[in-house]
Design a protein around this motif. Structure first.
Motif, PDB file in Angstrom:
ATOM      1  N   GLN A  39      -5.416   3.504  -9.590  1.00  0.00           N
ATOM      2  CA  GLN A  39      -4.461   4.027 -10.559  1.00  0.00           C
ATOM      3  C   GLN A  39      -3.311   4.709  -9.851  1.00  0.00           C
ATOM      4  N   ILE A  40      -2.107   4.345 -10.258  1.00  0.00           N
ATOM      5  CA  ILE A  40      -0.901   5.021  -9.790  1.00  0.00           C
ATOM      6  C   ILE A  40      -0.168   5.519 -11.028  1.00  0.00           C
ATOM      7  N   GLY A  41       0.054   6.827 -11.084  1.00  0.00           N
ATOM      8  CA  GLY A  41       0.737   7.389 -12.244  1.00  0.00           C
ATOM      9  C   GLY A  41      -0.019   7.181 -13.539  1.00  0.00           C
ATOM     10  N   GLY A  42      -1.349   7.163 -13.477  1.00  0.00           N
ATOM     11  CA  GLY A  42      -2.140   7.041 -14.690  1.00  0.00           C
ATOM     12  C   GLY A  42      -2.315   5.623 -15.190  1.00  0.00           C
ATOM     13  N   ARG A  43      -1.807   4.612 -14.448  1.00  0.00           N
ATOM     14  CA  ARG A  43      -1.922   3.227 -14.879  1.00  0.00           C
ATOM     15  C   ARG A  43      -2.663   2.413 -13.829  1.00  0.00           C
ATOM     16  N   ASP A  44      -3.462   1.435 -14.293  1.00  0.00           N
ATOM     17  CA  ASP A  44      -4.141   0.545 -13.363  1.00  0.00           C
ATOM     18  C   ASP A  44      -3.128  -0.273 -12.591  1.00  0.00           C
ATOM     19  N   ASN A  45      -3.338  -0.397 -11.285  1.00  0.00           N
ATOM     20  CA  ASN A  45      -2.482  -1.181 -10.421  1.00  0.00           C
ATOM     21  C   ASN A  45      -3.340  -1.927  -9.413  1.00  0.00           C
ATOM     22  N   ASN A  46      -2.868  -3.104  -9.000  1.00  0.00           N
ATOM     23  CA  ASN A  46      -3.465  -3.792  -7.871  1.00  0.00           C
ATOM     24  C   ASN A  46      -2.852  -3.199  -6.610  1.00  0.00           C
ATOM     25  N   VAL A  47      -3.693  -2.719  -5.716  1.00  0.00           N
ATOM     26  CA  VAL A  47      -3.213  -2.047  -4.513  1.00  0.00           C
ATOM     27  C   VAL A  47      -3.957  -2.586  -3.297  1.00  0.00           C
ATOM     28  N   VAL A  48      -3.463  -2.224  -2.116  1.00  0.00           N
ATOM     29  CA  VAL A  48      -4.135  -2.573  -0.864  1.00  0.00           C
ATOM     30  C   VAL A  48      -4.142  -1.351   0.040  1.00  0.00           C
ATOM     31  N   SER A  49      -4.970  -1.386   1.052  1.00  0.00           N
ATOM     32  CA  SER A  49      -4.970  -0.337   2.064  1.00  0.00           C
ATOM     33  C   SER A  49      -3.802  -0.572   3.013  1.00  0.00           C
ATOM     34  N   ALA A  50      -2.971   0.446   3.179  1.00  0.00           N
ATOM     35  CA  ALA A  50      -1.850   0.317   4.114  1.00  0.00           C
ATOM     36  C   ALA A  50      -2.346   0.151   5.544  1.00  0.00           C
ATOM     37  N   VAL A  80       4.274   6.550  -7.660  1.00  0.00           N
ATOM     38  CA  VAL A  80       4.981   5.466  -8.344  1.00  0.00           C
ATOM     39  C   VAL A  80       4.735   4.150  -7.610  1.00  0.00           C
ATOM     40  N   ASP A  81       4.994   4.149  -6.304  1.00  0.00           N
ATOM     41  CA  ASP A  81       4.841   2.947  -5.492  1.00  0.00           C
ATOM     42  C   ASP A  81       3.540   2.927  -4.696  1.00  0.00           C
ATOM     43  N   TYR A  82       2.939   4.072  -4.509  1.00  0.00           N
ATOM     44  CA  TYR A  82       1.692   4.153  -3.753  1.00  0.00           C
ATOM     45  C   TYR A  82       0.994   5.475  -4.055  1.00  0.00           C
ATOM     46  N   PRO A 117      -0.432   1.269  -1.273  1.00  0.00           N
ATOM     47  CA  PRO A 117       0.733   0.763  -2.005  1.00  0.00           C
ATOM     48  C   PRO A 117       0.326  -0.294  -3.031  1.00  0.00           C
ATOM     49  N   ASN A 118       1.104  -0.374  -4.128  1.00  0.00           N
ATOM     50  CA  ASN A 118       0.870  -1.453  -5.073  1.00  0.00           C
ATOM     51  C   ASN A 118       1.342  -2.773  -4.466  1.00  0.00           C
ATOM     52  N   ILE A 119       1.064  -3.885  -5.153  1.00  0.00           N
ATOM     53  CA  ILE A 119       1.347  -5.194  -4.571  1.00  0.00           C
ATOM     54  C   ILE A 119       2.838  -5.393  -4.323  1.00  0.00           C
ATOM     55  N   ALA A 120       3.688  -4.923  -5.246  1.00  0.00           N
ATOM     56  CA  ALA A 120       5.132  -5.082  -5.056  1.00  0.00           C
ATOM     57  C   ALA A 120       5.600  -4.364  -3.793  1.00  0.00           C
ATOM     58  N   THR A 121       5.099  -3.153  -3.575  1.00  0.00           N
ATOM     59  CA  THR A 121       5.457  -2.387  -2.385  1.00  0.00           C
ATOM     60  C   THR A 121       4.889  -3.048  -1.137  1.00  0.00           C
ATOM     61  N   ALA A 122       3.640  -3.523  -1.225  1.00  0.00           N
ATOM     62  CA  ALA A 122       3.019  -4.185  -0.077  1.00  0.00           C
ATOM     63  C   ALA A 122       3.782  -5.457   0.295  1.00  0.00           C
ATOM     64  N   LYS A 123       4.250  -6.199  -0.705  1.00  0.00           N
ATOM     65  CA  LYS A 123       5.036  -7.409  -0.415  1.00  0.00           C
ATOM     66  C   LYS A 123       6.312  -7.048   0.328  1.00  0.00           C
ATOM     67  N   GLU A 124       6.951  -5.956  -0.104  1.00  0.00           N
ATOM     68  CA  GLU A 124       8.184  -5.538   0.570  1.00  0.00           C
ATOM     69  C   GLU A 124       7.898  -5.079   1.999  1.00  0.00           C
ATOM     70  N   LEU A 125       6.800  -4.360   2.187  1.00  0.00           N
ATOM     71  CA  LEU A 125       6.428  -3.928   3.531  1.00  0.00           C
ATOM     72  C   LEU A 125       6.195  -5.129   4.444  1.00  0.00           C
ATOM     73  N   ALA A 126       5.569  -6.162   3.910  1.00  0.00           N
ATOM     74  CA  ALA A 126       5.322  -7.366   4.705  1.00  0.00           C
ATOM     75  C   ALA A 126       6.616  -8.105   5.001  1.00  0.00           C
TER      76      ALA A 126
END
Length: 278
Positions: A39-50, A80-82, A117-126
């Motif tokens: 959960q990020i900001g109270g909402r379910d999110n798909n995330v990964v370990s940085a 918000v992003d992680y 980080p959520n998937i959108a942030t992880a994609k940007e990091l990659a």
């Protein structure tokens, strides 16, 4: 922040896309960087370990320094992003060297701090690493998202509804402020910042159980813009009241008459929504 315990997508009814071991040499990205739910900001999110992402990208720089620099450079926002493992006792479920009970590496003392980080942030990091590993990891995340949409269409539909409601609410706030400013100008009154916030708080309290948006965010551990964390029903309710308030302002109603009418209409809106759900 009030975080839910995260669970791996693999083995929990969610299907992970197959990945080729040739994407990054002989590495299996699904095992190296599993997508999990938090959960990020109270909402379910798909995330990964940085930390797992850092290892897969083969960056060759200190993990903490790398992540801190990326956060500053690209303006990523915690909550918000992680989120971090300080926000909850995170159990990195795919690593049996991590103890979810004690929060410590078995026999190694306290682990290095991790970020999720959520998937959108992880994609940007990659993507910004500009190497073959980064491109492969980004493609993997895209496939994960596509697979989630196929395997859980009801989740995708709910997210689309929330997005539409969020856009509608965003499109109505400025016209409401403009209507208020115009009405006060006709009365020879100047409109100041607190007039807009008073109007916004009045409506938010009807939607959020008597709390302003800021108060609601604090109670729910939400960081960033509160509306980004509201669900579709809350946003649709908010948009309805803002749209109605524009009409009432243009009809010349003063604040107290508008408030009374909006309370009545808000209750009717809620009654219809509950009745329609039964």
């Amino acid at each position: 922040m009030n975080q839910k315990k995260i669970t791996a997508l693999t083995g929990s009814g969610q299907t992970q896309p197959e990945t080729s071991p040739n994407d990054i040499g002989d590495k299996d990205l699904a095992n190296l960087v599993p997508v999990i739910v938090g959960q990020i900001g109270g909402r379910d999110n798909n995330v990964v370990s940085a930390k797992a992402l850092h290892a897969a990208l083969d960056i060759g720089r200190d993990f903490s320094t790398w992540f801190a620099e990326r956060v500053e450079e690209y303006g990523f926002v915690r909550g918000v992003d992680y989120f971090t493992d300080d926000d909850m006792a995170v159990a990195w479920l795919m690593n049996d060297q991590y103890s979810p009970v004690s929060g410590k590496n078995k026999g190694r003392g306290r682990p290095q701090k991790d970020y999720f980080p959520n998937i959108a942030t992880a994609k940007e990091l990659a993507m910004v690493e500009r190497n073959e590993q980064g491109r492969a990891v980004r493609r993997y995340f895209i496939r994960c998202e596509e697979e989630l949409i196929r395997s859980a269409p009801e989740i995708a539909a709910r997210l689309r509804q929330q997005l539409r409601a969020r856009i509608t609410a965003a499109n109505l706030y400025k016209p409401m402020c403009a209507a208020l400013e115009s009405a006060r100008a006709e009365q020879g009154k100047e409109t100041q910042g607190h007039h807009y916030s008073t109007e916004s708080n009045m409506i938010a309290k009807m939607v959020l159980g008597g709390l302003t948006a800021r108060q609601w965010a604090q109670v729910n551990g939400v960081q960033g813009e509160p509306r980004d964390s509201m669900n579709a029903d809350q946003l649709e309710h908010l948009a309805y009241l803002e749209s109605t308030n524009i009409t009432l302002i243009e009809m010349g109603m003063d604040y107290y008459r508008r408030k009374s009418e909006l309370i009545r209409l808000s209750q009717r809106w809620l009654a219809k929504r509950v009745g329609g759900a039964e």
